[in-house]
Write a protein that holds these residues in place. Structure first.
Motif, short mmCIF file in Angstrom:
data_model
loop_
_atom_site.label_atom_id
_atom_site.label_comp_id
_atom_site.label_asym_id
_atom_site.label_seq_id
_atom_site.Cartn_x
_atom_site.Cartn_y
_atom_site.Cartn_z
N ASP A 1 0.75 -1.27 -0.14
CA ASP A 1 -0.03 -0.05 0.11
C ASP A 1 0.82 1.29 0.09
O ASP A 1 0.89 2.24 -0.69
CB ASP A 1 -0.97 0.06 1.39
CG ASP A 1 -1.95 -0.92 1.15
OD1 ASP A 1 -2.43 -1.68 0.05
OD2 ASP A 1 -2.63 -1.24 2.26
N ARG B 1 1.04 4.12 -3.03
CA ARG B 1 1.02 5.45 -2.69
C ARG B 1 2.35 6.70 -3.24
O ARG B 1 2.07 7.64 -3.94
CB ARG B 1 0.65 6.00 -1.39
CG ARG B 1 -0.65 5.30 -1.02
CD ARG B 1 -1.18 5.94 0.42
NE ARG B 1 0.03 5.70 1.56
CZ ARG B 1 -0.30 4.45 2.18
NH1 ARG B 1 -1.19 3.60 2.10
NH2 ARG B 1 0.74 4.47 3.18
N GLU C 1 2.45 6.78 -6.98
CA GLU C 1 1.55 7.81 -7.17
C GLU C 1 1.89 9.22 -7.22
O GLU C 1 1.73 10.08 -8.04
CB GLU C 1 0.11 7.65 -6.68
CG GLU C 1 -0.77 6.29 -7.26
CD GLU C 1 -2.07 6.12 -6.46
OE1 GLU C 1 -2.56 7.11 -5.79
OE2 GLU C 1 -2.56 5.14 -6.60
N LYS C 2 2.38 9.54 -5.85
CA LYS C 2 2.85 10.86 -5.56
C LYS C 2 4.22 11.23 -6.65
O LYS C 2 4.31 12.33 -6.99
CB LYS C 2 3.57 10.71 -4.28
CG LYS C 2 2.67 10.94 -3.07
CD LYS C 2 3.50 11.28 -1.88
CE LYS C 2 2.79 10.40 -0.63
NZ LYS C 2 3.59 10.69 0.59
#
Length: 126
Positions: free
Chosen positions: A75, A79, A82-83
């Motif tokens: 997870d 993230r 994506e950042k």
């Protein structure tokens, strides 16, 4: 409501019990802070790959792999990618800490930096 929906809570509870009985001894300790790193990449076809990781407590005790840590780390790197704008072919290293909270969530503190890949292939003569 389908029959599957009726049994879903029971199946979820049984699954959690089996996970705890099988892998519970490997679970991250709640409220313990582990320091370490993660090396990961986003492949050219969009596949996220965990290359290497290591986390330890201050006394040197290593964090073992477990279903809970597997979910937390995947997870987290999802993230982070994506950042970073989903840059395919990127390789990153996270240096920092991991903590498992009482509510079952995780806390990550640290810095994620891009890494340079050095390709070393033997020279081929034409």
């Amino acid at each position: 409501m389908s029959l599957a929906d009726a049994f879903a809570p029971v199946i979820a509870a049984q699954r959690a019990q089996v996970l705890a009985e099988t892998w519970g001894h490997l679970a991250p300790k709640v409220r313990e802070i582990y320091s370490g790193y993660i090396l990961f990449t986003l492949g050219c076809h969009g596949d996220i790959t965990l290359i290497d990781w290591e986390f330890k407590q201050p006394d040197g005790t290593e964090l073992n792999s477990s279903p809970w840590f597997y979910e937390d780390i995947n997870d987290f790197i999802g993230r982070e990618i994506e950042k970073k704008g989903n840059r395919h072919g990127g390789i990153w290293r996270f240096d920092g800490t991991f903590e498992r909270l009482k509510n079952g969530k995780s806390r990550w503190r640290g810095k994620t930096s891009p890494m340079r890949a050095v390709l070393r292939f033997p020279r081929r003569k034409p």
